[in-house]
Design an enzyme around this catalytic site. Structure first.
Site, PDB file in Angstrom:
ATOM      1  N   HIS A  72       0.823  -1.213   0.000  1.00  0.00           N
ATOM      2  CA  HIS A  72       0.000   0.000   0.000  1.00  0.00           C
ATOM      3  C   HIS A  72       0.855   1.260   0.000  1.00  0.00           C
ATOM      4  O   HIS A  72       0.503   2.271  -0.588  1.00  0.00           O
ATOM      5  CB  HIS A  72      -0.923   0.018   1.215  1.00  0.00           C
ATOM      6  CG  HIS A  72      -1.575   1.338   1.461  1.00  0.00           C
ATOM      7  ND1 HIS A  72      -2.548   1.850   0.639  1.00  0.00           N
ATOM      8  CD2 HIS A  72      -1.371   2.278   2.419  1.00  0.00           C
ATOM      9  CE1 HIS A  72      -2.915   3.045   1.083  1.00  0.00           C
ATOM     10  NE2 HIS A  72      -2.210   3.325   2.157  1.00  0.00           N
ATOM     11  N   HIS A 103       5.504   6.829   6.762  1.00  0.00           N
ATOM     12  CA  HIS A 103       5.169   6.318   5.433  1.00  0.00           C
ATOM     13  C   HIS A 103       4.669   7.474   4.577  1.00  0.00           C
ATOM     14  O   HIS A 103       4.535   8.605   5.056  1.00  0.00           O
ATOM     15  CB  HIS A 103       4.127   5.203   5.518  1.00  0.00           C
ATOM     16  CG  HIS A 103       2.822   5.644   6.112  1.00  0.00           C
ATOM     17  ND1 HIS A 103       2.552   5.612   7.470  1.00  0.00           N
ATOM     18  CD2 HIS A 103       1.705   6.154   5.533  1.00  0.00           C
ATOM     19  CE1 HIS A 103       1.338   6.055   7.687  1.00  0.00           C
ATOM     20  NE2 HIS A 103       0.798   6.409   6.529  1.00  0.00           N
ATOM     21  N   HIS A 105       2.179   8.949   1.019  1.00  0.00           N
ATOM     22  CA  HIS A 105       1.065   8.828   0.070  1.00  0.00           C
ATOM     23  C   HIS A 105       1.410   9.705  -1.129  1.00  0.00           C
ATOM     24  O   HIS A 105       1.857  10.841  -0.968  1.00  0.00           O
ATOM     25  CB  HIS A 105      -0.248   9.284   0.712  1.00  0.00           C
ATOM     26  CG  HIS A 105      -0.634   8.460   1.906  1.00  0.00           C
ATOM     27  ND1 HIS A 105      -1.445   7.349   1.821  1.00  0.00           N
ATOM     28  CD2 HIS A 105      -0.298   8.582   3.214  1.00  0.00           C
ATOM     29  CE1 HIS A 105      -1.592   6.821   3.018  1.00  0.00           C
ATOM     30  NE2 HIS A 105      -0.907   7.551   3.894  1.00  0.00           N
ATOM     31  N   GLU A 115      -3.105  13.281   1.045  1.00  0.00           N
ATOM     32  CA  GLU A 115      -4.418  12.872   1.548  1.00  0.00           C
ATOM     33  C   GLU A 115      -5.239  14.093   1.943  1.00  0.00           C
ATOM     34  O   GLU A 115      -6.379  14.257   1.508  1.00  0.00           O
ATOM     35  CB  GLU A 115      -4.242  11.917   2.721  1.00  0.00           C
ATOM     36  CG  GLU A 115      -3.579  10.613   2.316  1.00  0.00           C
ATOM     37  CD  GLU A 115      -4.083   9.428   3.078  1.00  0.00           C
ATOM     38  OE1 GLU A 115      -4.749   8.568   2.467  1.00  0.00           O
ATOM     39  OE2 GLU A 115      -3.802   9.343   4.292  1.00  0.00           O
ATOM     40  N   HIS A 128       3.544  10.820   6.572  1.00  0.00           N
ATOM     41  CA  HIS A 128       2.913  10.640   7.874  1.00  0.00           C
ATOM     42  C   HIS A 128       3.897  10.016   8.852  1.00  0.00           C
ATOM     43  O   HIS A 128       4.398   8.906   8.617  1.00  0.00           O
ATOM     44  CB  HIS A 128       1.688   9.728   7.752  1.00  0.00           C
ATOM     45  CG  HIS A 128       0.555  10.350   7.019  1.00  0.00           C
ATOM     46  ND1 HIS A 128      -0.473   9.606   6.467  1.00  0.00           N
ATOM     47  CD2 HIS A 128       0.267  11.654   6.744  1.00  0.00           C
ATOM     48  CE1 HIS A 128      -1.330  10.425   5.883  1.00  0.00           C
ATOM     49  NE2 HIS A 128      -0.900  11.669   6.037  1.00  0.00           N
ATOM     50  N   THR A 210      -6.465   6.441   7.897  1.00  0.00           N
ATOM     51  CA  THR A 210      -7.064   6.682   6.583  1.00  0.00           C
ATOM     52  C   THR A 210      -7.272   5.411   5.780  1.00  0.00           C
ATOM     53  O   THR A 210      -7.649   5.480   4.612  1.00  0.00           O
ATOM     54  CB  THR A 210      -6.210   7.670   5.766  1.00  0.00           C
ATOM     55  OG1 THR A 210      -4.898   7.122   5.584  1.00  0.00           O
ATOM     56  CG2 THR A 210      -6.111   9.011   6.484  1.00  0.00           C
TER      57      THR A 210
END
Length: 267
Positions: A72, A103, A105, A115, A128, A210
């Protein structure tokens, strides 16, 4: 091997998959305090810190850094000399929180990826830094407690110059879901060296993880200050593959309704 298993366990349980059907099927993902949200300077409550938001020990060079492609996202886990830990306290936090890992996104292109949005803008990437409330002992015990977690979110914006991020090249070693790699030189990822010493201005609100199981246990702290990242560096993230062998891109969740929650702006 033990560290790899731990990373996969923690983030498989806590983060799951943001864009599969499990989001719709999870009752905890239908709550009224979900994340991410659209942050707005004009609609936030201007707030003064009673005590400054502080990160402790984050200036230390790590003794080991492991990056994992969990299917992910890319998760960076840290160990510090003599068992020391990085902690966060002050600002909107009533207690002390311990750093777990960080991590990212990102999007398929630089017009999207973060996000949260800020004043209508979505950035190319969002980092994050995940912390758990120390009174619960560990991340797994804390993750479903109302005050269990705090996440420091930092936007990264596309830059024409290339910052010296020596930790990005390690992603070439974790192209497939489940891959882990220990950085040969852990000192290339000094957290303070990356994010700097200044936290304000930042936004804070109560929200959720999330991705499933979307526990509403997170005190979010999202900095207004952005970090630069080049298009070439972003493309290294975009070269990763998810658990189905597809390009690992657009791993961000859609915006959630605020549902009357207050968002505080610490300037």
């Amino acid at each position: 091997m033990e560290l790899q298993v731990l990373v996969l366990l923690l983030f498989g349980l806590a983060l799951g998959r943001s864009q599969d059907s499990s989001t719709a099927d999870s009752d905890t993902c239908r709550g009224r305090m979900q994340s991410p949200i659209a942050l707005s300077t004009a609609r936030s409550i201007l707030t003064m810190e009673r005590t400054p938001l502080q990160l402790m020990n984050y200036q230390l060079d790590p003794s080991q850094v492991t990056v994992t492609n969990d299917g992910h996202t890319s998760v960076y886990s840290f160990e510090f000399p003599n068992g020391q830990v990085v902690t966060k306290q002050g600002g909107p936090l009533k207690e002390e929180y311990q750093f777990q890992s960080l991590h990212f996104h990102w999007g398929a292109n630089s017009a999207r990826g973060s996000e949260h949005t800020l004043d209508g803008r979505r950035y190319a990437m969002e980092m994050h830094l995940v912390f758990f409330n120390r009174k619960y002992g560990d991340f797994l015990a804390a993750r479903n407690q109302s005050d269990g977690l705090s996440v420091l979110g930092i936007f990264l914006t596309n830059s024409t110059t290339e910052p010296d991020y020596g930790w990005i090249s390690a992603l070439n070693e974790v192209q497939n879901a489940g891959d882990s790699y220990v950085l040969p030189d852990p000192t290339v990822f000094n957290i303070k060296g990356l994010i700097g010493a200044r936290r304000r201005p930042y936004f804070s609100y109560h929200g959720s993880l999330t991705t499933p199981p979307c526990f509403e246990s997170v005190t979010w702290i999202v900095q207004r200050k952005t970090l630069p990242i080049s298009e070439r560096q972003l493309n290294v993230f975009r070269s990763l593959r998810d658990s189905n062998g597809n390009p690992l891109v657009d791993n961000y969740r859609e915006l959630q309704n605020l549902n009357g929650r207050s968002v505080f702006y610490y300037r």
